[in-house]
Design a protein around this motif. Sequence first.
Motif, PDB file in Angstrom:
ATOM      1  N   PHE A  71     -37.599 -37.909 -10.572  1.00  0.00           N
ATOM      2  CA  PHE A  71     -36.942 -37.131  -9.520  1.00  0.00           C
ATOM      3  C   PHE A  71     -35.552 -36.700 -10.000  1.00  0.00           C
ATOM      4  O   PHE A  71     -34.848 -37.484 -10.638  1.00  0.00           O
ATOM      5  N   ALA A  72     -35.166 -35.477  -9.647  1.00  0.00           N
ATOM      6  CA  ALA A  72     -33.814 -34.998  -9.967  1.00  0.00           C
ATOM      7  C   ALA A  72     -33.194 -34.439  -8.682  1.00  0.00           C
ATOM      8  O   ALA A  72     -33.713 -33.477  -8.103  1.00  0.00           O
ATOM      9  N   LEU A  73     -32.124 -35.063  -8.220  1.00  0.00           N
ATOM     10  CA  LEU A  73     -31.492 -34.673  -6.954  1.00  0.00           C
ATOM     11  C   LEU A  73     -30.394 -33.641  -7.203  1.00  0.00           C
ATOM     12  O   LEU A  73     -29.561 -33.809  -8.087  1.00  0.00           O
ATOM     13  N   GLU A  74     -30.429 -32.604  -6.388  1.00  0.00           N
ATOM     14  CA  GLU A  74     -29.481 -31.491  -6.565  1.00  0.00           C
ATOM     15  C   GLU A  74     -28.541 -31.419  -5.361  1.00  0.00           C
ATOM     16  O   GLU A  74     -28.983 -31.307  -4.223  1.00  0.00           O
ATOM     17  N   SER A  75     -27.254 -31.439  -5.627  1.00  0.00           N
ATOM     18  CA  SER A  75     -26.281 -31.392  -4.538  1.00  0.00           C
ATOM     19  C   SER A  75     -25.758 -29.969  -4.352  1.00  0.00           C
ATOM     20  O   SER A  75     -25.837 -29.134  -5.257  1.00  0.00           O
ATOM     21  N   PRO A 110     -22.566 -33.825  -1.064  1.00  0.00           N
ATOM     22  CA  PRO A 110     -22.190 -32.459  -1.442  1.00  0.00           C
ATOM     23  C   PRO A 110     -21.920 -32.199  -2.919  1.00  0.00           C
ATOM     24  O   PRO A 110     -21.874 -31.049  -3.329  1.00  0.00           O
ATOM     25  N   THR A 111     -21.737 -33.245  -3.691  1.00  0.00           N
ATOM     26  CA  THR A 111     -21.425 -33.036  -5.110  1.00  0.00           C
ATOM     27  C   THR A 111     -22.302 -33.918  -5.988  1.00  0.00           C
ATOM     28  O   THR A 111     -22.887 -34.905  -5.513  1.00  0.00           O
ATOM     29  N   THR A 112     -22.357 -33.596  -7.253  1.00  0.00           N
ATOM     30  CA  THR A 112     -23.141 -34.399  -8.203  1.00  0.00           C
ATOM     31  C   THR A 112     -22.618 -35.835  -8.245  1.00  0.00           C
ATOM     32  O   THR A 112     -23.394 -36.786  -8.320  1.00  0.00           O
ATOM     33  N   GLY A 113     -21.294 -35.985  -8.164  1.00  0.00           N
ATOM     34  CA  GLY A 113     -20.722 -37.331  -8.164  1.00  0.00           C
ATOM     35  C   GLY A 113     -21.212 -38.146  -6.974  1.00  0.00           C
ATOM     36  O   GLY A 113     -21.570 -39.326  -7.114  1.00  0.00           O
ATOM     37  N   ALA A 114     -21.266 -37.515  -5.806  1.00  0.00           N
ATOM     38  CA  ALA A 114     -21.773 -38.199  -4.613  1.00  0.00           C
ATOM     39  C   ALA A 114     -23.230 -38.599  -4.814  1.00  0.00           C
ATOM     40  O   ALA A 114     -23.660 -39.703  -4.472  1.00  0.00           O
ATOM     41  N   MET A 115     -23.999 -37.695  -5.404  1.00  0.00           N
ATOM     42  CA  MET A 115     -25.421 -37.949  -5.652  1.00  0.00           C
ATOM     43  C   MET A 115     -25.604 -39.134  -6.600  1.00  0.00           C
ATOM     44  O   MET A 115     -26.471 -39.987  -6.407  1.00  0.00           O
ATOM     45  N   LEU A 116     -24.762 -39.184  -7.633  1.00  0.00           N
ATOM     46  CA  LEU A 116     -24.881 -40.269  -8.623  1.00  0.00           C
ATOM     47  C   LEU A 116     -24.606 -41.629  -7.966  1.00  0.00           C
ATOM     48  O   LEU A 116     -25.255 -42.622  -8.285  1.00  0.00           O
ATOM     49  N   GLY A 117     -23.656 -41.654  -7.045  1.00  0.00           N
ATOM     50  CA  GLY A 117     -23.383 -42.905  -6.339  1.00  0.00           C
ATOM     51  C   GLY A 117     -24.554 -43.296  -5.454  1.00  0.00           C
ATOM     52  O   GLY A 117     -24.974 -44.457  -5.423  1.00  0.00           O
ATOM     53  N   PHE A 118     -25.128 -42.311  -4.778  1.00  0.00           N
ATOM     54  CA  PHE A 118     -26.253 -42.545  -3.861  1.00  0.00           C
ATOM     55  C   PHE A 118     -27.483 -43.067  -4.612  1.00  0.00           C
ATOM     56  O   PHE A 118     -28.192 -43.961  -4.138  1.00  0.00           O
ATOM     57  N   ILE A 119     -27.727 -42.511  -5.784  1.00  0.00           N
ATOM     58  CA  ILE A 119     -28.918 -42.892  -6.564  1.00  0.00           C
ATOM     59  C   ILE A 119     -28.939 -44.400  -6.824  1.00  0.00           C
ATOM     60  O   ILE A 119     -29.993 -45.034  -6.771  1.00  0.00           O
ATOM     61  N   GLU A 120     -27.776 -44.964  -7.066  1.00  0.00           N
ATOM     62  CA  GLU A 120     -27.711 -46.405  -7.361  1.00  0.00           C
ATOM     63  C   GLU A 120     -28.159 -47.248  -6.175  1.00  0.00           C
ATOM     64  O   GLU A 120     -28.414 -48.439  -6.337  1.00  0.00           O
ATOM     65  N   THR A 121     -28.243 -46.658  -4.982  1.00  0.00           N
ATOM     66  CA  THR A 121     -28.661 -47.424  -3.797  1.00  0.00           C
ATOM     67  C   THR A 121     -30.171 -47.319  -3.548  1.00  0.00           C
ATOM     68  O   THR A 121     -30.666 -47.848  -2.554  1.00  0.00           O
ATOM     69  N   LEU A 122     -30.882 -46.606  -4.417  1.00  0.00           N
ATOM     70  CA  LEU A 122     -32.320 -46.396  -4.186  1.00  0.00           C
ATOM     71  C   LEU A 122     -33.152 -47.534  -4.780  1.00  0.00           C
ATOM     72  O   LEU A 122     -32.741 -48.176  -5.754  1.00  0.00           O
ATOM     73  N   HIS A 151     -17.521 -31.545 -16.023  1.00  0.00           N
ATOM     74  CA  HIS A 151     -17.213 -32.953 -15.767  1.00  0.00           C
ATOM     75  C   HIS A 151     -18.327 -33.638 -14.986  1.00  0.00           C
ATOM     76  O   HIS A 151     -18.633 -34.812 -15.214  1.00  0.00           O
ATOM     77  N   ALA A 152     -18.936 -32.913 -14.070  1.00  0.00           N
ATOM     78  CA  ALA A 152     -20.068 -33.468 -13.320  1.00  0.00           C
ATOM     79  C   ALA A 152     -21.246 -33.724 -14.269  1.00  0.00           C
ATOM     80  O   ALA A 152     -21.894 -34.774 -14.217  1.00  0.00           O
ATOM     81  N   VAL A 153     -21.492 -32.759 -15.144  1.00  0.00           N
ATOM     82  CA  VAL A 153     -22.602 -32.880 -16.098  1.00  0.00           C
ATOM     83  C   VAL A 153     -22.338 -34.045 -17.060  1.00  0.00           C
ATOM     84  O   VAL A 153     -23.237 -34.837 -17.367  1.00  0.00           O
ATOM     85  N   ALA A 154     -21.100 -34.157 -17.502  1.00  0.00           N
ATOM     86  CA  ALA A 154     -20.758 -35.226 -18.450  1.00  0.00           C
ATOM     87  C   ALA A 154     -20.952 -36.601 -17.808  1.00  0.00           C
ATOM     88  O   ALA A 154     -21.458 -37.526 -18.441  1.00  0.00           O
ATOM     89  N   GLN A 155     -20.568 -36.713 -16.545  1.00  0.00           N
ATOM     90  CA  GLN A 155     -20.746 -38.003 -15.871  1.00  0.00           C
ATOM     91  C   GLN A 155     -22.240 -38.338 -15.754  1.00  0.00           C
ATOM     92  O   GLN A 155     -22.662 -39.465 -16.012  1.00  0.00           O
ATOM     93  N   ALA A 156     -23.023 -37.335 -15.380  1.00  0.00           N
ATOM     94  CA  ALA A 156     -24.471 -37.554 -15.264  1.00  0.00           C
ATOM     95  C   ALA A 156     -25.057 -37.952 -16.614  1.00  0.00           C
ATOM     96  O   ALA A 156     -25.865 -38.879 -16.721  1.00  0.00           O
ATOM     97  N   TRP A 157     -24.633 -37.251 -17.651  1.00  0.00           N
ATOM     98  CA  TRP A 157     -25.137 -37.538 -18.996  1.00  0.00           C
ATOM     99  C   TRP A 157     -24.787 -38.969 -19.406  1.00  0.00           C
ATOM    100  O   TRP A 157     -25.618 -39.730 -19.888  1.00  0.00           O
ATOM    101  N   GLU A 158     -23.546 -39.307 -19.179  1.00  0.00           N
ATOM    102  CA  GLU A 158     -23.033 -40.613 -19.597  1.00  0.00           C
ATOM    103  C   GLU A 158     -23.770 -41.739 -18.877  1.00  0.00           C
ATOM    104  O   GLU A 158     -23.911 -42.837 -19.404  1.00  0.00           O
ATOM    105  N   MET A 159     -24.260 -41.465 -17.673  1.00  0.00           N
ATOM    106  CA  MET A 159     -25.007 -42.473 -16.917  1.00  0.00           C
ATOM    107  C   MET A 159     -26.508 -42.413 -17.204  1.00  0.00           C
ATOM    108  O   MET A 159     -27.289 -43.114 -16.561  1.00  0.00           O
ATOM    109  N   GLY A 160     -26.909 -41.544 -18.124  1.00  0.00           N
ATOM    110  CA  GLY A 160     -28.342 -41.409 -18.421  1.00  0.00           C
ATOM    111  C   GLY A 160     -29.107 -40.741 -17.299  1.00  0.00           C
ATOM    112  O   GLY A 160     -30.306 -40.972 -17.107  1.00  0.00           O
ATOM    113  N   LYS A 161     -28.414 -39.895 -16.520  1.00  0.00           N
ATOM    114  CA  LYS A 161     -29.033 -39.330 -15.310  1.00  0.00           C
ATOM    115  C   LYS A 161     -29.181 -37.811 -15.336  1.00  0.00           C
ATOM    116  O   LYS A 161     -29.480 -37.208 -14.305  1.00  0.00           O
TER     117      LYS A 161
END
Length: 389
Positions: free
Chosen positions: A180-184, A196-208, A232-242
Amino acid sequence: MSDPYEPQPEHKFTFGLWTVGSTGRDQFGLPVRESLSPVQLVHLLAEVGAYGVNFHDNDLVPFNASKAERDQIVSDFKKALAATGLVVPMATTNLFNHSIFKDGAFTANDHKVRKFALQKTMQAIDLGVELGAKVFVFWGGREGVESDATKDPALGLKRYRDALNFLSDYVIDQCYDLKFALESKPNEPRGDIFLPTTGAMLGFIETLDHSDMVGVNPEFAHEVMAGLNFLHAVAQAWEMGKLFHIDLNDQNVGRFDQDWRFGSYNIKQSFFLVKFLEDVGYTGSRHFDAHAYRTEDYEGVKDFARGCMRTYLILKEKAARFNADQEIQELLKAINADDGSMSDFDGEYSPEKVSKLKSHQFDIQTLSQRGLMYERLDQLTIDLLLGVR
Ligand code: GCO
Ligand code: MN
Ligand code: MN
């Protein structure tokens, strides 16, 4: 000599049926292009040199189609894929167009709507997997509010989570090879969209429950709409393997959702994005979620699609030049120069390191007065992008 900016399958350029298939209808105006069938769109994408085609369930199979109609459409589509060699790397569900979703899908206040959204998504997952999709995107365009009087945002998130947990279990239960890939997106079509943002989505994913199978699908325009730095959003996602997928397009900040041709507006941002994706070795699709200007006929739509890919490849070449440019690289080396005197403080935490670091005398004046040459470095980048280097 062949055109170096000609798209090849290994570039993994994909488009949605809804992108090149856009008829140009907007809030203020009627369609400006006749609508083409999915089969025609597959041929159009093959003609311009795309690698793959993605779709929402209803881009392919209309909302009210019977089982027999669905099977006929899918069979025709499969034939077009086979004839052109195009693949389907990603699929998604349309949970925003039908009026039943006016208050959202997974987060709607009506319990029946929430369950209908699950039913529709399971069917869309089956369809996507049948056509070869390995990534399933969730864009919750209607998951939000116009007024906070109407929905508790914490409850909204809980409903969202419950839906994604249920659907992850469904995928596991069916033994599908699907992530699954979540789009904000911050807003549009809702006044405020949840997460609303990729950063918010990345935090939410950890709760699944099955966070390992869930990543993000960041979109250039959406991060720009929020006034953020897309890279910066892409880099954070990349760095988290997401970083499971990416939506490339362009957007002027502070405007409505424009979905412009990739690289047509924010050239420097697009350059650093392409450079990042290429440098880190991102292997996923380069998906263009964009539309041709409303002024275009289908020849213009082809110009638009070719332009997205061409600009990506030009920027990719510029990135290679940046990496090979002696002056730029020497400057980067000088900027990052390290005399090794701090390495004693690196590595694992220890009380000895703490006391040494606490008593170390730094040459504050020299450090604060050092010029970093960023103006030169940035101008060299601009020279390179403007083609005088
Ligand atoms: C938008 C979104 C959509 C999604 C698509 C796939 O702003 O409309 O970007 O285009 O990407 O629905 O999930
Ligand atoms: Mn978008
Ligand atoms: Mn998108």
